[in-house]
Write a protein that holds these residues in place. Structure first.
Motif, PDB file in Angstrom:
ATOM      1  N   GLN A   1       1.151  -1.283  -0.294  1.00  0.00           N
ATOM      2  CA  GLN A   1      -0.191   0.158  -0.028  1.00  0.00           C
ATOM      3  C   GLN A   1       0.956   0.723  -0.222  1.00  0.00           C
ATOM      4  N   LEU A   2       2.511   0.960   0.483  1.00  0.00           N
ATOM      5  CA  LEU A   2       3.131   2.421   1.247  1.00  0.00           C
ATOM      6  C   LEU A   2       3.806   2.392  -0.067  1.00  0.00           C
ATOM      7  N   SER A   3       4.492   1.119  -0.787  1.00  0.00           N
ATOM      8  CA  SER A   3       5.021   1.315  -2.436  1.00  0.00           C
ATOM      9  C   SER A   3       4.279   2.155  -3.014  1.00  0.00           C
ATOM     10  N   SER A   4       3.328   1.646  -3.887  1.00  0.00           N
ATOM     11  CA  SER A   4       2.479   1.634  -4.569  1.00  0.00           C
ATOM     12  C   SER A   4       1.996   3.161  -4.544  1.00  0.00           C
ATOM     13  N   HIS A   5       1.276   3.251  -3.244  1.00  0.00           N
ATOM     14  CA  HIS A   5       0.738   5.187  -3.318  1.00  0.00           C
ATOM     15  C   HIS A   5       2.745   6.013  -3.757  1.00  0.00           C
ATOM     16  N   VAL A   6       3.684   5.418  -3.301  1.00  0.00           N
ATOM     17  CA  VAL A   6       5.310   6.108  -3.787  1.00  0.00           C
ATOM     18  C   VAL A   6       5.123   6.366  -4.461  1.00  0.00           C
ATOM     19  N   MET A   7       4.389   5.665  -6.036  1.00  0.00           N
ATOM     20  CA  MET A   7       5.276   5.672  -7.117  1.00  0.00           C
ATOM     21  C   MET A   7       4.103   6.477  -8.022  1.00  0.00           C
ATOM     22  N   GLN A   8       2.815   6.379  -7.739  1.00  0.00           N
ATOM     23  CA  GLN A   8       1.695   6.765  -7.936  1.00  0.00           C
ATOM     24  C   GLN A   8       2.008   8.787  -7.528  1.00  0.00           C
ATOM     25  N   HIS A   9       2.525   8.917  -6.601  1.00  0.00           N
ATOM     26  CA  HIS A   9       3.314   9.880  -6.567  1.00  0.00           C
ATOM     27  C   HIS A   9       4.062  10.774  -7.181  1.00  0.00           C
ATOM     28  N   LEU A  10       5.718   9.650  -7.520  1.00  0.00           N
ATOM     29  CA  LEU A  10       6.317  10.460  -7.798  1.00  0.00           C
ATOM     30  C   LEU A  10       6.485  10.825  -9.065  1.00  0.00           C
ATOM     31  N   ALA A  11       5.621   9.712  -9.967  1.00  0.00           N
ATOM     32  CA  ALA A  11       4.666   9.683 -11.155  1.00  0.00           C
ATOM     33  C   ALA A  11       3.991  11.532 -11.589  1.00  0.00           C
ATOM     34  N   LEU A  12       3.156  11.898  -9.998  1.00  0.00           N
ATOM     35  CA  LEU A  12       2.656  13.375 -10.506  1.00  0.00           C
ATOM     36  C   LEU A  12       3.858  14.405 -10.160  1.00  0.00           C
ATOM     37  N   GLU A  13       4.411  13.432  -9.247  1.00  0.00           N
ATOM     38  CA  GLU A  13       5.617  15.082  -9.150  1.00  0.00           C
ATOM     39  C   GLU A  13       6.624  15.401 -10.037  1.00  0.00           C
ATOM     40  N   GLU A  14       6.952  14.035 -11.224  1.00  0.00           N
ATOM     41  CA  GLU A  14       7.686  14.926 -11.737  1.00  0.00           C
ATOM     42  C   GLU A  14       7.372  14.965 -13.464  1.00  0.00           C
ATOM     43  N   ARG A  15       6.384  14.646 -12.882  1.00  0.00           N
ATOM     44  CA  ARG A  15       5.045  15.424 -15.016  1.00  0.00           C
ATOM     45  C   ARG A  15       4.568  16.893 -13.958  1.00  0.00           C
ATOM     46  N   TYR A  16       4.194  17.350 -13.011  1.00  0.00           N
ATOM     47  CA  TYR A  16       3.330  18.489 -13.092  1.00  0.00           C
ATOM     48  C   TYR A  16       4.582  19.849 -12.263  1.00  0.00           C
ATOM     49  N   LEU A  17       5.488  18.707 -11.151  1.00  0.00           N
ATOM     50  CA  LEU A  17       6.341  19.652 -10.630  1.00  0.00           C
ATOM     51  C   LEU A  17       8.275  20.012 -10.963  1.00  0.00           C
ATOM     52  N   TYR A  18       8.547  18.496 -11.228  1.00  0.00           N
ATOM     53  CA  TYR A  18       9.721  18.774 -11.351  1.00  0.00           C
ATOM     54  C   TYR A  18       9.996  18.934 -12.592  1.00  0.00           C
ATOM     55  N   ALA A  19       9.840  18.336 -14.043  1.00  0.00           N
ATOM     56  CA  ALA A  19       8.971  19.232 -15.347  1.00  0.00           C
ATOM     57  C   ALA A  19       8.949  20.228 -15.196  1.00  0.00           C
ATOM     58  N   LYS A  20       8.128  20.935 -14.201  1.00  0.00           N
ATOM     59  CA  LYS A  20       8.417  22.727 -14.900  1.00  0.00           C
ATOM     60  C   LYS A  20       9.171  22.949 -14.365  1.00  0.00           C
ATOM     61  N   LEU A  21       9.793  22.830 -13.166  1.00  0.00           N
ATOM     62  CA  LEU A  21      11.061  23.131 -12.363  1.00  0.00           C
ATOM     63  C   LEU A  21      12.619  23.212 -13.398  1.00  0.00           C
ATOM     64  N   LEU A  22      12.653  22.334 -14.411  1.00  0.00           N
ATOM     65  CA  LEU A  22      13.465  21.729 -15.341  1.00  0.00           C
ATOM     66  C   LEU A  22      14.027  22.877 -16.441  1.00  0.00           C
ATOM     67  N   SER A  23      12.609  22.870 -16.138  1.00  0.00           N
ATOM     68  CA  SER A  23      12.414  24.078 -17.621  1.00  0.00           C
ATOM     69  C   SER A  23      12.532  25.254 -17.344  1.00  0.00           C
ATOM     70  N   ASP A  24      11.808  25.597 -16.883  1.00  0.00           N
ATOM     71  CA  ASP A  24      12.635  27.063 -15.658  1.00  0.00           C
ATOM     72  C   ASP A  24      12.818  28.145 -16.346  1.00  0.00           C
ATOM     73  N   PRO A  25      13.235  29.130 -16.608  1.00  0.00           N
ATOM     74  CA  PRO A  25      14.581  30.074 -17.415  1.00  0.00           C
ATOM     75  C   PRO A  25      15.359  30.582 -16.108  1.00  0.00           C
ATOM     76  N   ARG A  26      14.287  30.774 -14.934  1.00  0.00           N
ATOM     77  CA  ARG A  26      15.441  31.289 -13.347  1.00  0.00           C
ATOM     78  C   ARG A  26      16.544  30.486 -13.509  1.00  0.00           C
ATOM     79  N   PRO A  27      17.810  29.948 -13.263  1.00  0.00           N
ATOM     80  CA  PRO A  27      18.864  29.086 -13.456  1.00  0.00           C
ATOM     81  C   PRO A  27      19.161  28.896 -11.855  1.00  0.00           C
ATOM     82  N   HIS A  28      18.365  29.795 -10.643  1.00  0.00           N
ATOM     83  CA  HIS A  28      18.257  29.697  -9.534  1.00  0.00           C
ATOM     84  C   HIS A  28      17.047  28.026  -9.354  1.00  0.00           C
ATOM     85  N   VAL A  29      15.478  28.665 -10.225  1.00  0.00           N
ATOM     86  CA  VAL A  29      14.638  27.609 -10.109  1.00  0.00           C
ATOM     87  C   VAL A  29      15.368  25.908 -10.783  1.00  0.00           C
ATOM     88  N   ARG A  30      15.828  26.038 -11.594  1.00  0.00           N
ATOM     89  CA  ARG A  30      16.378  24.854 -13.127  1.00  0.00           C
ATOM     90  C   ARG A  30      18.098  24.295 -11.442  1.00  0.00           C
TER      91      ARG A  30
END
Length: 168
Positions: A40-69
């Protein structure tokens, strides 16, 4: 989306606390209860990481501001390393191995759960305020670059399936 990520953190904490309660027992609990709790914990971890990558990290890594990236890259690298260890341990610690070495399993497993809690707290303290303050739109997703669930079946099998008895 931040509200969803925060809710996910709350679910991760709750499921992590359930696992820790079992890990704090001096003797191994019912193997099926432990397996269910772990999955139950592991399946939720994996689902959460997929969301974080697509909604959070992808945005941070493509941000034009160096400190954000830079902050996004740092958090993402750390997360990839933590997940690699989590995945490896999830696959290694089968029910049989846990039964054979309860103490060898439970202490490091509890440490990993506590590390997960600390990581969620850091995201909430450092990343989420940055997203709000920098006006980063996390309401839409970007393409994923990692497959966080690639090992899901191997992890689930290791956690939930007891090996068949040896034929005599």
């Amino acid at each position: 989306m931040l509200e969803k990520l925060l809710h996910d953190h709350a679910v991760l904490r709750e499921r992590g606390e359930r696992l820790i309660a079992l890990l704090d027992l001096p003797a191994m609990p019912d193997p099926q209860v432990l397996a269910h709790t772990r999955w139950q914990l592991s399946s939720h971890v994996m689902q959460h990481l997929a969301l974080e990558e697509r909604y959070l990290y992808a945005k941070l890594l493509s941000d034009p501001r160096p400190h954000v990236r830079a902050l996004g890259e740092s958090f993402q690298r750390e997360l990839a390393a933590l997940y690699a260890d989590y995945s490896e341990q999830g696959k290694y610690w089968t029910q049989e191995r846990i039964a054979a070495d309860w103490d060898g399993y439970r202490h490091p497993a509890k440490a990993r759960a506590l590390t997960m809690f600390a990581r969620a707290e850091r995201e909430e303290a450092e990343l989420y305020p940055l997203i709000q303050g920098a006006s980063i739109d996390v309401s839409t997703h970007a393409p994923h670059t990692s497959n966080w669930t690639r090992d899901a079946f191997a992890i689930k099998d290791a956690m939930t399936q007891a090996s068949s008895p040896v034929a005599r």
